[in-house]
Every structure is written in C-alpha cells, then in structure tokens.
Design a protein around this motif. Structure first.
Motif, PDB file in Angstrom:
ATOM      1  N   ASP A 174      23.834  11.558  20.514  1.00  0.00           N
ATOM      2  CA  ASP A 174      23.019  12.627  19.923  1.00  0.00           C
ATOM      3  C   ASP A 174      23.430  13.997  20.458  1.00  0.00           C
ATOM      4  O   ASP A 174      23.520  14.958  19.700  1.00  0.00           O
ATOM      5  N   HIS A 177      26.608  15.163  18.915  1.00  0.00           N
ATOM      6  CA  HIS A 177      26.433  15.544  17.514  1.00  0.00           C
ATOM      7  C   HIS A 177      25.368  16.627  17.342  1.00  0.00           C
ATOM      8  O   HIS A 177      24.820  16.814  16.262  1.00  0.00           O
ATOM      9  N   ARG A 179      22.305  16.828  18.111  1.00  0.00           N
ATOM     10  CA  ARG A 179      21.000  16.401  17.602  1.00  0.00           C
ATOM     11  C   ARG A 179      19.882  16.707  18.580  1.00  0.00           C
ATOM     12  O   ARG A 179      18.739  16.771  18.194  1.00  0.00           O
TER      13      ARG A 179
END
Length: 183
Positions: A174, A177, A179
C-alpha cells in the motif's frame, strides 16, 4: 474448492485482491514448478528469474500473494498444499497455516505455508505442524543455489507470525502504491 484461471490482461498483483478474509485466508497466484518467476512492476508481467537445478522442482505448488511486498521487493512467497491439480497462473483461495522463515541475499524472504481453502482432503490441517513440511525443508537443504546467491532457513513459525508477515507485506504494498501515508 474454488479457483480461477487468470485472464491474460490482468496484472496478478494489482488487479487481484489480497482476499476478503486476509490474513487468515488469502488469494494465491500459482507461479510454476521448475522456474522461479519474479514480478516486474514496470511491465506488470511475471518474468523467469531462474530455472531450478536439473532434477529439481518445487515440492508443492509455489506462488505468491497479490497486493503484498516483502523486504526483497517481490510479492510474499508461499507454498500451497492441495489435493487437486493446479495450473500456472491460477488464482486460488488458501488458508494460512504458518511460515518458513528465511533470509535470501541478506533480506527476509519468508515462505508462507498454506492449504487450499475448502479442500475436503486437507480439512484435518489446523497448523503447519500437520503438514509434511520436511519436503520443503529438504528441498531447500538439497537444492543447489545459483552462484552468488545466499539462502538461510531460520525455522518455522505459526499462524500468528504468518499473519504478521502478510499484514506487513500488504502495508508495504500500500505504501509503495501511495495508498497510505508513510509512518
């Protein structure tokens, strides 16, 4: 037991979920039997990294967990025990049983141990000690290592340790990326 063949246009690590009941039950992407594949994020493809030594193949199904990254910057690896045949590029739901703790080239390179979910022939498996883990241990002990590659097995761990590794791998994924914010 439910599984599905991965459509060729999907990225197996970004387009397939970790699993609705993770970290206890996760999706596994089956990679192969005699070739070690590595995921190349730029292309979204699995590319052969190396062929196992002649006469060697993975002792069980070998794959990785989507939407995870380990210290080695590859998806978290896993061995899947299953009573039915699986194919390369198949996605299957697996129940996590434990972990083989390893160091590869100086970085954590743990191998999650799992069984296919809803596999009636393996319904008696409750923990990694119920599996024939000696086949994985003996595989790594006897397999010749590529030149310049170091590999060390540190021992086995139970479900809670495997869950921690999966959760950490998902957190790293995460972060990579964007996130979640870096802590």
């Amino acid at each position: 037991m439910q599984s599905k063949k991965l459509a060729k246009l999907l990225n197996p690590y970004d387009d397939i979920s970790l699993g609705e009941n993770a970290p206890q039950i996760v999706n596994a992407y089956i990679e192969g039997d005699t070739i070690k594949y590595e995921f190349v994020p730029q292309s979204g493809l699995l590319e052969p990294a190396r062929t196992l030594a002649e006469g060697f193949e993975f002792p069980t199904y070998y794959g990785s967990i989507p939407q995870t990254l380990g210290q080695d910057e590859d998806p978290v690896d896993l061995f899947v025990f299953c009573s039915t045949a699986l194919e390369r590029e198949e996605i299957v739901s697996v129940e996590v049983q434990g972990v083989l703790k390893c160091i590869g080239n100086g970085q954590e390179d743990h191998k999650i141990l799992a069984v296919c979910a809803n596999d009636s022939k393996l319904s008696n498996i409750r923990q990694y000690e119920d599996l024939d883990i000696s086949i994985i241990y003996n595989f790594y002990k006897s397999m010749p290592k590529p030149e310049g590659y170091t590999f060390q097995m540190l021992g086995f761990g139970g479900k809670e340790e495997a869950y921690r590794i999966i959760n950490e791998g998902h957190r790293i994924y995460d972060q990579a990326h964007n996130r979640i914010p870096l802590a």
